[in-house]
Design a protein around this motif. Structure first.
Motif, PDB file in Angstrom:
ATOM      1  N   VAL A  46      49.433  31.664  24.882  1.00 33.91           N
ATOM      2  CA  VAL A  46      49.536  30.595  25.879  1.00 33.91           C
ATOM      3  C   VAL A  46      50.856  30.775  26.624  1.00 33.91           C
ATOM      4  CG1 VAL A  46      49.784  28.103  26.198  1.00 33.91           C
ATOM      5  CG2 VAL A  46      48.078  28.994  24.591  1.00 33.91           C
ATOM      6  N   GLY A  47      50.804  30.688  27.946  1.00 29.77           N
ATOM      7  CA  GLY A  47      51.984  30.850  28.793  1.00 29.77           C
ATOM      8  C   GLY A  47      52.081  32.220  29.436  1.00 29.77           C
ATOM      9  N   ASP A  48      51.424  33.230  28.838  1.00 29.64           N
ATOM     10  CA  ASP A  48      51.420  34.561  29.446  1.00 29.64           C
ATOM     11  C   ASP A  48      50.667  34.502  30.773  1.00 29.64           C
ATOM     12  OD1 ASP A  48      52.701  35.347  27.147  1.00 29.64           O
ATOM     13  OD2 ASP A  48      51.078  36.622  26.408  1.00 29.64           O
ATOM     14  N   SER A  49      50.992  35.406  31.690  1.00 31.17           N
ATOM     15  CA  SER A  49      50.354  35.435  33.014  1.00 31.17           C
ATOM     16  C   SER A  49      49.339  36.565  33.084  1.00 31.17           C
ATOM     17  CB  SER A  49      51.396  35.654  34.105  1.00 31.17           C
ATOM     18  OG  SER A  49      52.354  34.636  34.081  1.00 31.17           O
ATOM     19  N   LEU A  50      48.129  36.242  33.496  1.00 31.62           N
ATOM     20  CA  LEU A  50      47.089  37.239  33.704  1.00 31.62           C
ATOM     21  C   LEU A  50      47.307  37.854  35.076  1.00 31.62           C
ATOM     22  CD1 LEU A  50      44.464  38.541  32.661  1.00 31.62           C
ATOM     23  CD2 LEU A  50      43.231  36.625  33.702  1.00 31.62           C
ATOM     24  N   THR A  51      47.562  39.178  35.122  1.00 24.07           N
ATOM     25  CA  THR A  51      47.889  39.833  36.395  1.00 24.07           C
ATOM     26  C   THR A  51      46.764  40.716  36.929  1.00 24.07           C
ATOM     27  OG1 THR A  51      48.968  41.683  35.264  1.00 24.07           O
ATOM     28  CG2 THR A  51      50.365  39.812  35.904  1.00 24.07           C
ATOM     29  N   HIS A  52      45.988  41.344  36.040  1.00 23.18           N
ATOM     30  CA  HIS A  52      44.901  42.236  36.450  1.00 23.18           C
ATOM     31  C   HIS A  52      43.701  42.070  35.506  1.00 23.18           C
ATOM     32  CE1 HIS A  52      48.450  44.212  38.151  1.00 23.18           C
ATOM     33  NE2 HIS A  52      47.637  44.840  38.990  1.00 23.18           N
ATOM     34  N   VAL A  53      42.515  42.222  36.056  1.00 26.07           N
ATOM     35  CA  VAL A  53      41.280  42.266  35.264  1.00 26.07           C
ATOM     36  C   VAL A  53      40.542  43.530  35.666  1.00 26.07           C
ATOM     37  CG1 VAL A  53      39.065  41.161  34.773  1.00 26.07           C
ATOM     38  CG2 VAL A  53      41.106  39.750  35.094  1.00 26.07           C
ATOM     39  N   ASP A  54      40.306  44.408  34.694  1.00 30.11           N
ATOM     40  CA  ASP A  54      39.645  45.698  34.942  1.00 30.11           C
ATOM     41  C   ASP A  54      40.296  46.443  36.118  1.00 30.11           C
ATOM     42  OD1 ASP A  54      37.866  45.621  32.815  1.00 30.11           O
ATOM     43  OD2 ASP A  54      36.313  44.614  33.980  1.00 30.11           O
ATOM     44  N   GLY A  55      41.625  46.397  36.166  1.00 27.67           N
ATOM     45  CA  GLY A  55      42.372  47.126  37.192  1.00 27.67           C
ATOM     46  C   GLY A  55      42.490  46.409  38.531  1.00 27.67           C
ATOM     47  N   VAL A  56      41.843  45.264  38.687  1.00 27.67           N
ATOM     48  CA  VAL A  56      41.897  44.507  39.941  1.00 27.67           C
ATOM     49  C   VAL A  56      43.049  43.501  39.866  1.00 27.67           C
ATOM     50  CG1 VAL A  56      40.663  42.913  41.461  1.00 27.67           C
ATOM     51  CG2 VAL A  56      39.409  44.745  40.283  1.00 27.67           C
ATOM     52  N   ARG A  57      43.979  43.609  40.815  1.00 31.13           N
ATOM     53  CA  ARG A  57      45.131  42.698  40.852  1.00 31.13           C
ATOM     54  C   ARG A  57      44.665  41.288  41.212  1.00 31.13           C
ATOM     55  NH1 ARG A  57      50.729  42.785  41.662  1.00 31.13           N
ATOM     56  NH2 ARG A  57      51.430  41.010  42.902  1.00 31.13           N
ATOM     57  N   LEU A  58      45.165  40.308  40.483  1.00 33.90           N
ATOM     58  CA  LEU A  58      44.778  38.913  40.705  1.00 33.90           C
ATOM     59  C   LEU A  58      45.823  38.224  41.560  1.00 33.90           C
ATOM     60  CD1 LEU A  58      43.651  37.936  37.116  1.00 33.90           C
ATOM     61  CD2 LEU A  58      42.254  38.797  39.001  1.00 33.90           C
ATOM     62  N   ASP A  59      45.454  37.896  42.775  1.00 31.54           N
ATOM     63  CA  ASP A  59      46.352  37.124  43.618  1.00 31.54           C
ATOM     64  C   ASP A  59      45.573  36.086  44.407  1.00 31.54           C
ATOM     65  OD1 ASP A  59      45.111  38.973  45.205  1.00 31.54           O
ATOM     66  OD2 ASP A  59      46.931  39.952  45.881  1.00 31.54           O
ATOM     67  N   GLY A  60      44.382  35.780  43.921  1.00 30.86           N
ATOM     68  CA  GLY A  60      43.540  34.812  44.615  1.00 30.86           C
ATOM     69  C   GLY A  60      43.176  33.626  43.748  1.00 30.86           C
ATOM     70  N   ALA A  61      42.108  32.970  44.138  1.00 33.98           N
ATOM     71  CA  ALA A  61      41.656  31.748  43.478  1.00 33.98           C
ATOM     72  C   ALA A  61      40.993  32.036  42.135  1.00 33.98           C
ATOM     73  CB  ALA A  61      40.682  31.014  44.393  1.00 33.98           C
ATOM     74  N   TYR A  62      40.849  30.977  41.356  1.00 30.92           N
ATOM     75  CA  TYR A  62      40.253  31.055  40.028  1.00 30.92           C
ATOM     76  C   TYR A  62      38.841  31.632  40.060  1.00 30.92           C
ATOM     77  CZ  TYR A  62      38.748  29.628  35.390  1.00 30.92           C
ATOM     78  OH  TYR A  62      38.272  29.634  34.111  1.00 30.92           O
ATOM     79  N   GLU A  63      38.092  31.324  41.125  1.00 32.82           N
ATOM     80  CA  GLU A  63      36.715  31.814  41.221  1.00 32.82           C
ATOM     81  C   GLU A  63      36.662  33.332  41.152  1.00 32.82           C
ATOM     82  OE1 GLU A  63      37.983  29.481  43.330  1.00 32.82           O
ATOM     83  OE2 GLU A  63      36.912  27.764  42.477  1.00 32.82           O
ATOM     84  N   SER A  64      37.681  34.005  41.732  1.00 37.44           N
ATOM     85  CA  SER A  64      37.694  35.464  41.681  1.00 37.44           C
ATOM     86  C   SER A  64      37.971  35.947  40.258  1.00 37.44           C
ATOM     87  CB  SER A  64      38.716  36.039  42.662  1.00 37.44           C
ATOM     88  OG  SER A  64      40.024  35.616  42.332  1.00 37.44           O
ATOM     89  N   VAL A  65      38.793  35.209  39.508  1.00 35.90           N
ATOM     90  CA  VAL A  65      39.047  35.546  38.107  1.00 35.90           C
ATOM     91  C   VAL A  65      37.757  35.384  37.304  1.00 35.90           C
ATOM     92  CG1 VAL A  65      40.392  34.971  36.048  1.00 35.90           C
ATOM     93  CG2 VAL A  65      41.459  34.836  38.305  1.00 35.90           C
ATOM     94  N   GLU A  66      37.074  34.259  37.504  1.00 33.95           N
ATOM     95  CA  GLU A  66      35.798  34.032  36.819  1.00 33.95           C
ATOM     96  C   GLU A  66      34.813  35.158  37.097  1.00 33.95           C
ATOM     97  OE1 GLU A  66      34.544  30.192  38.281  1.00 33.95           O
ATOM     98  OE2 GLU A  66      34.853  29.333  36.297  1.00 33.95           O
ATOM     99  N   ALA A  67      34.708  35.551  38.357  1.00 33.00           N
ATOM    100  CA  ALA A  67      33.740  36.583  38.747  1.00 33.00           C
ATOM    101  C   ALA A  67      34.031  37.916  38.066  1.00 33.00           C
ATOM    102  CB  ALA A  67      33.741  36.757  40.265  1.00 33.00           C
ATOM    103  N   LEU A  68      35.301  38.189  37.788  1.00 32.22           N
ATOM    104  CA  LEU A  68      35.669  39.445  37.133  1.00 32.22           C
ATOM    105  C   LEU A  68      35.480  39.386  35.616  1.00 32.22           C
ATOM    106  CD1 LEU A  68      38.908  40.235  39.140  1.00 32.22           C
ATOM    107  CD2 LEU A  68      36.773  41.548  39.203  1.00 32.22           C
ATOM    108  N   ILE A  69      35.724  38.236  35.019  1.00 34.03           N
ATOM    109  CA  ILE A  69      35.677  38.136  33.561  1.00 34.03           C
ATOM    110  C   ILE A  69      34.286  37.783  33.042  1.00 34.03           C
ATOM    111  CG2 ILE A  69      36.527  36.843  31.560  1.00 34.03           C
ATOM    112  CD1 ILE A  69      39.250  36.752  32.873  1.00 34.03           C
ATOM    113  N   ILE A  70      33.614  36.852  33.670  1.00 39.00           N
ATOM    114  CA  ILE A  70      32.330  36.375  33.152  1.00 39.00           C
ATOM    115  C   ILE A  70      31.219  37.350  33.545  1.00 39.00           C
ATOM    116  CG2 ILE A  70      30.651  34.507  33.249  1.00 39.00           C
ATOM    117  CD1 ILE A  70      33.037  32.616  33.727  1.00 39.00           C
ATOM    118  N   ARG A  71      30.650  37.978  32.532  1.00 36.04           N
ATOM    119  CA  ARG A  71      29.611  39.000  32.738  1.00 36.04           C
ATOM    120  C   ARG A  71      28.630  38.984  31.576  1.00 36.04           C
ATOM    121  NH1 ARG A  71      31.915  43.107  36.363  1.00 36.04           N
ATOM    122  NH2 ARG A  71      32.844  41.832  37.970  1.00 36.04           N
ATOM    123  N   ASP A  72      27.970  40.123  31.356  1.00 41.16           N
ATOM    124  CA  ASP A  72      26.961  40.247  30.309  1.00 41.16           C
ATOM    125  C   ASP A  72      27.570  40.247  28.911  1.00 41.16           C
ATOM    126  OD1 ASP A  72      24.929  40.401  32.185  1.00 41.16           O
ATOM    127  OD2 ASP A  72      25.062  42.583  32.323  1.00 41.16           O
TER     128      ASP A  72
END
Length: 152
Positions: A36-62
């Motif tokens: 808790v408190g750590d910052s999520l910066t990338h998901v599967d190599g994609v830099r996160l600098d946008g809204a939460y919806e983009s994070v959801e789209a990258l993490i939530i899958r099969d």
């Protein structure tokens, strides 16, 4: 269905980890590095600098697929990487509606017809009462655990 990894992050950058559940490595063992408190910066190599919806789209899958997360430690400021297993079922109103439609077909009854506005209102209510990890939220308490208003 859709599956997540068991973590809740802030909706805006820098996407701090707010809560962790049972996070697993690809081999099914507990993943404990993520704090808790750590910052999520990338998901599967994609830099996160946008809204939460983009994070959801990258993490939530099969189910039982893996995701590579890059984070920055709140304690040390160092970046680190982990791989996590998608194993936490994500319930959406669309999946609930599909379940009702299938159930109605099995029972020989008319399929559930859902108005988009009603589904959006229900989703808003769900977000108020259930957190991102599926835990029930006490909507009568503020962030400090004090009751807001009166219980009726």
């Amino acid at each position: 269905g859709l599956y997540g990894i068991g973590v809740r992050v802030e909706a805006h950058p820098p996407h701090h980890v707010q809560k962790t559940g049972r996070i697993l490595r690809p081999d099914g063992t507990p993943l404990e590095e993520l704090q808790v408190g750590d910052s999520l910066t990338h998901v599967d190599g994609v830099r996160l600098d946008g809204a939460y919806e983009s994070v959801e789209a990258l993490i939530i899958r099969d189910r039982n697929t893996t995701v590579q997360l890059q984070l920055r430690s709140a304690a040390t400021g160092r970046e680190y990487s982990v791989q996590a297993l998608r194993h936490v079922p994500i319930r959406t109103w669309e999946s609930v509606r599909r379940w009702y439609d299938l159930r109605a077909e099995q029972m020989g009854k008319r399929a559930l017809l859902a108005d988009v506005g009603i589904v959006q209102a229900l989703e808003g209510a769900r977000r108020t009462c259930i957190d991102d990890l599926g835990a029930i939220v006490d909507v009568l308490q503020d962030r400090n655990g004090r009751a807001e208003g009166s219980t009726l």
